[in-house]
Design a protein around this motif. Structure first.
Motif, short mmCIF file in Angstrom:
data_model
loop_
_atom_site.label_atom_id
_atom_site.label_comp_id
_atom_site.label_asym_id
_atom_site.label_seq_id
_atom_site.Cartn_x
_atom_site.Cartn_y
_atom_site.Cartn_z
N HIS A 160 40.26 45.72 45.81
CA HIS A 160 41.73 45.65 45.81
C HIS A 160 42.24 46.09 44.45
CE1 HIS A 160 42.88 42.05 43.34
NE2 HIS A 160 41.68 41.60 43.65
N ASN A 203 48.79 39.82 41.16
CA ASN A 203 49.55 38.74 41.78
C ASN A 203 51.06 38.86 41.61
OD1 ASN A 203 46.82 37.89 40.75
ND2 ASN A 203 47.22 36.32 42.28
N ASP A 224 40.50 41.00 37.57
CA ASP A 224 40.86 40.77 38.98
C ASP A 224 41.79 41.89 39.47
OD1 ASP A 224 41.26 39.76 41.47
OD2 ASP A 224 42.11 37.85 40.82
N GLU A 279 45.94 42.38 48.43
CA GLU A 279 44.87 41.40 48.67
C GLU A 279 45.34 40.01 48.26
OE1 GLU A 279 41.34 38.95 47.16
OE2 GLU A 279 42.99 39.77 46.04
N GLU A 280 46.05 39.97 47.13
CA GLU A 280 46.44 38.69 46.56
C GLU A 280 47.54 38.01 47.39
OE1 GLU A 280 44.82 37.40 44.26
OE2 GLU A 280 44.10 38.92 42.84
N TRP A 289 41.08 33.16 35.34
CA TRP A 289 41.44 33.70 36.66
C TRP A 289 42.93 33.49 36.96
CZ3 TRP A 289 41.85 30.65 41.56
CH2 TRP A 289 41.99 31.47 42.70
N HIS A 290 43.60 34.54 37.37
CA HIS A 290 45.02 34.48 37.74
C HIS A 290 45.87 33.89 36.61
CE1 HIS A 290 44.33 34.81 42.38
NE2 HIS A 290 43.91 35.86 41.71
ZN LIG Z 1 42.81 37.46 42.48
#
Ligand SMILES: [Zn+2]
Length: 266
Positions: free
Chosen positions: A58, A62, A75, A108-109, A228-229
């Motif tokens: 992906h 986000n 990511d 994807e997110e 992450w994120h």
């Molecule tokens: Zn992610």
């Protein structure tokens, strides 16, 4: 999605694939944040053998972090960059084996906060995510392409300098074994499968449709997955060596699959 920078990423990917056999899968997704144009990019590299191996990543980041400095270096970007290099490796020759199709999928997110970054859980992941790749799986099921797909390999969060690819319980066990064998052949086994995890990711719509899948993901990004994120997902945490390891293992996996005849039952 919907931002100028998202469009810039799409244009960059498309520009890198100029001259290749590229298809654009564009549609409108109905999300909890409204309607969004979703744009998957597919590059097809021919092989000498009947059948297709799909390698996906992906490229979106986000939506709910859009007002922060979030860039998603690991990511989204690490695996998307890796696929561009895999395209460089495949370009200009007939692959001695299955055709390889590279998919840069969008959306994807989750659109709503997914519990990361201290934000409250608002919606389960599988009801508000995987918009792009689900559309690809549905389209290929409807037009018969799905039957020709021998394996679906996914890369996600593979840039971490401290690389530990999870053994994913949502993936196909025999295909995970092939990935492990490929890593071993290249001397990279210490970066694979020390940890077991169950990952909701872009392979799920293909798993549901009976395609053998392997998700190559390192879902421990910083201590306790702390980067992450978050806006801390920046390029200084990554290593080119990690991309090289995962890319080499993916291509070795393809070579092993090329020679496995017949492939194990799904
Ligand atoms: Zn992610």
């Amino acid at each position: 999605m919907g931002s100028a920078n998202h469009k810039k990423v799409e244009d960059y990917l498309t520009a890198q694939l100029r001259g290749d056999q590229v298809e654009h899968d564009t549609f409108t997704a109905d999300t909890p944040e409204g309607k969004f144009t979703v744009h998957n990019i597919i590059a097809k590299f021919p092989g000498s053998k009947e059948g297709i191996i799909v390698i996906a990543s992906h490229y979106d980041t986000n939506y709910f972090l859009r007002k922060t400095s979030y860039v998603g270096a690991n990511d989204g970007a690490s695996s998307s960059g890796l696929l561009l290099e895999i395209a460089n490796q495949l370009r200009g020759k007939i692959h001695d084996g299955y055709s390889v199709w590279l998919v840069w999928d969008d959306a994807e997110e989750a659109m709503k906060p997914d519990g990361s970054g201290g934000l409250p859980q608002e919606m389960p992941f599988d009801q508000d995510s995987l918009y792009g790749i689900t559309h690809v799986a549905q389209t290929w099921q409807a037009d018969g392409t799905l039957k020709r797909i021998k394996a679906f390999l996914l890369a996600d969060m593979i840039g971490d300098a401290d690389l530990n690819i999870d053994r994913d319980l949502n993936s196909t066990p025999w295909l995970e074994d092939v990935v492990g064998e490929a890593a071993k052949r290249l001397g990279y086994q210490s970066h694979f499968f020390a940890r077991t995890n169950q990952v909701g990711d872009d392979h799920i719509p293909f798993m549901k449709r009976g395609v053998p899948c392997a998700d190559l993901i390192d879902f421990m990004y910083g201590y306790n997955n702390v980067f992450w994120h978050t806006p801390q997902d920046t390029v200084d945490k990554l290593s080119p060596k990690s991309l090289e390891i995962v890319g080499s293992v993916m291509l070795e996996t393809v070579h092993i699959l090329d020679k496995m005849d017949p492939l194990p039952p799904k």
